[in-house]
Design an enzyme around this catalytic site. Sequence first.
Site, short mmCIF file in Angstrom:
data_model
loop_
_atom_site.label_atom_id
_atom_site.label_comp_id
_atom_site.label_asym_id
_atom_site.label_seq_id
_atom_site.Cartn_x
_atom_site.Cartn_y
_atom_site.Cartn_z
N ASN A 112 1.21 10.48 10.09
CA ASN A 112 -0.04 10.01 10.66
C ASN A 112 -0.97 11.11 11.15
O ASN A 112 -2.14 10.86 11.41
CB ASN A 112 0.23 9.04 11.81
CG ASN A 112 0.70 7.71 11.27
OD1 ASN A 112 -0.02 7.04 10.56
ND2 ASN A 112 1.94 7.35 11.58
N THR A 131 -1.63 -2.64 7.95
CA THR A 131 -1.78 -4.09 7.84
C THR A 131 -0.47 -4.79 7.55
O THR A 131 0.33 -4.34 6.75
CB THR A 131 -2.79 -4.44 6.72
OG1 THR A 131 -4.07 -4.04 7.16
CG2 THR A 131 -2.80 -5.92 6.43
N SER A 184 -3.88 17.39 5.69
CA SER A 184 -3.76 18.84 5.49
C SER A 184 -2.93 19.15 4.25
O SER A 184 -2.36 18.26 3.65
CB SER A 184 -3.15 19.48 6.73
OG SER A 184 -1.88 18.92 6.98
N THR A 191 0.88 -1.18 0.00
CA THR A 191 0.00 0.00 0.00
C THR A 191 0.91 1.22 0.00
O THR A 191 1.34 1.65 -1.06
CB THR A 191 -0.98 -0.01 1.20
OG1 THR A 191 -0.26 -0.18 2.40
CG2 THR A 191 -2.00 -1.12 1.03
N GLU A 204 6.91 3.61 9.57
CA GLU A 204 6.55 4.98 9.19
C GLU A 204 7.44 6.01 9.88
O GLU A 204 7.45 6.12 11.09
CB GLU A 204 5.09 5.25 9.54
CG GLU A 204 4.17 4.50 8.61
CD GLU A 204 2.71 4.66 8.98
OE1 GLU A 204 1.89 4.54 8.07
OE2 GLU A 204 2.41 4.90 10.15
#
Lengths: 441, 441
Positions: B436, B214, B441, B177, B303
């Site tokens: 996250n 995931t 924005s 993803t 991340e």
Amino acid sequence: MQLNGIGKHSIRFLSDKASRFVPKGGVYPKGFMVGGIHCGVKKDGKSLDLAILTNTHGKSAVASAVFTTNKFKAAPVQVSSKIVKEKKGEEINSLVVNSGNANAVTGSQGMKDAQDMITVTDSALGNPTNSSLVMSTGVIGNNLPISKILSGIPQLAGGNLGNTHEDWLNCAQAICTTDTFPKLVSKSFELNGHTYTLAGLAKGAGMICPNMATLLGFFVTDAPVSASALDQILKFATDRSFNSISVDGDMSTNDTIVAIANGAAGGELIDNTASSAESFGILQREITGFAQQLAQLVVRDGEGATKFITISVKNALSYGDAKIIASSIANSSLFKTAMYGNDANWGRILCAIGYSQVSSGDSINPAKTNVSFIPSDGSSKLKLLVNGEPEVVDEKRASEILSVEDIEVEIDLGTGGGQECKFWTCDLTHEYITINGDYRS
Amino acid sequence: MQLNGIGKHSIRFLSDKASRFVPKGGVYPKGFMVGGIHCGVKKDGKSLDLAILTNTHGKSAVASAVFTTNKFKAAPVQVSSKIVKEKKGEEINSLVVNSGNANAVTGSQGMKDAQDMITVTDSALGNPTNSSLVMSTGVIGNNLPISKILSGIPQLAGGNLGNTHEDWLNCAQAICTTDTFPKLVSKSFELNGHTYTLAGLAKGAGMICPNMATLLGFFVTDAPVSASALDQILKFATDRSFNSISVDGDMSTNDTIVAIANGAAGGELIDNTASSAESFGILQREITGFAQQLAQLVVRDGEGATKFITISVKNALSYGDAKIIASSIANSSLFKTAMYGNDANWGRILCAIGYSQVSSGDSINPAKTNVSFIPSDGSSKLKLLVNGEPEVVDEKRASEILSVEDIEVEIDLGTGGGQECKFWTCDLTHEYITINGDYRS
């Protein structure tokens, strides 16, 4: 009022939070004297770093305490818990607290220092041996500058204690480390025709190097309570207040919550027996609400926090599982970061409910789970998930609700169990990372 | 190679990580064909979003799977786990995976879609009913664009499967993803005079709106293994790999790890019986090490991560408690932020050890606990805490060790128990918050 330990990162929030959350006055319980001075633990030569709180009522007070469950217990935690246990909460009159050094991971010297702080406090106040408890907060791994503290105690006890709003603020300030404001609340309530008063102080969310964000909380009241009843009430109240908040999920070596009651306001003894069940219930409700108020101030001062988030779990099969679910959401980095970003991300909430370690499989039924945002302006709630099915969300409305400081997330588990729980947390922000990651640079 | 879903925040790390962690070639097991195409789930009109992996060896393969324990299980998890259970892992030949939509919180339509993906895959590959498993990853709360997927499956199965490095990379890419690089590993090993090969793919750490990160992982091998032995090995390996990593502690509705073995490389059947204990042990060691390699790639793609952190817990009384302690450190926001800031903050490590929920009180003895940093250049370790006493730390040396990408923290519990555990995590960074919190924005 001294405000110590303010770093470059927190200064911008300080004046605002201090003016909103520090009371301008208060009502204080009878028969207590408090105060705070600078004795030299903090290195700036002026910030308050030593606090004493003592019962001045003719007869001895009772106390109860809840200590950290961390395996690495700081010396003051070990010494204080031993005293409370040995004396079964009876005849404990004073607290002595230093900030700037946690006296944690300090070996046998640390144990001796903690005991010496108690002995010198008892002596300075003219109390019997071991009628004080000791707490420390600040840097870990260094021994206390004990001679400074032991000289400071008689100086503070000798003429710097009082019962004015200023004295209470000094006491609240002297237990702070990098808190951006001192945490002090007080209130009176009626019971059995008497007016009783509660005062509370707390510190938390402070970061110091190397640190844990130690949580300290104290309640004192002039209501007449038995040691056993006070113990039961403190455990109930702490479960629903200081143990229902999360800033970053870490639990320190020094965390301590203490309650002291001296009965100075008179009236019949409140015990945890059938005959005083009604009074016990009222006192428990008052102290619990009061403890929640104090615990919420710790969340509001969470490192880098821009949001104050209430997680309400309703219709649970048990209070225990409601709390496990609320805590799971409150500790989810993904959820906390979404709140920072004003993002109505119900997927992250659902996910955190789903992986919470509930004790009963029946506590969560995906097809009956509801998630909503409760606007802080009292307008109607915004449903995100109804009986496990996603709603079409008005993103503009969601964004409005999330853009204010106070956010409430409601989880209705739909089990019909009727139990509920509230939990408080803050968002996870760039500022948190800056404070905790960059402060050496 | 297509790289899809790259946001503005991850692009800066991409080329570096992709070039370091994506293999230029590989060895692949016999009797498998794989591939990936764009079928239209992802909206950019080109990114790969449908993958198939199938056994082409003459006889049926066996499979084992480990699924998320999240209460909100996505439709593909429910459907696949039912098939594995009903067939006891026998006669499962294929996997079909779509990315871009997780088919989670999608009601009865979602269940039908998941089953249809299996039925169409079986039919396109000429396999009996329910000999495939299905997985989905991506957005939750929306139904799949099922007609696009059901048209894509025969197209992919019809002429786009193969066994070249390119085919495996396409397959790895099609399950991504917002991963910043596809995760693919392969290796051969000798056992009983035969050469067996393992290939593995994973995705993780991807953020999509609304999301959970995931985790999907697949291993395939041409070794001959019984379904029961494969099941035992997969659980052991997953415990020590995908269940020993933490990016942000959240566990998704779709997490699935699958192993498939077709025996195409020949040799005697490896079972979990006394007679093949030695072969079983070797295969378990190979698959576990391999699974760790794959799981570590997920952490490296965490991340916003800038650090790859290994937590080694040694001399524990039990593997279980060693893992609870390692996980407690790996999930501490304070610890993860300190690593980001190159801060040798042993207090935060100690604190996380102390509040870990170990099953036995004897597992942690403060006076016997040791904490060290292991430099990644092989030089001697830097001791921070020895038998519960803080060392005087050479801050310059600590800073050198922490300034590199790979960091190892060693906790020697000193219990004499001899059990140990490794756990992998990444740091908590400004970038994580940006990805996250700010992405809308």
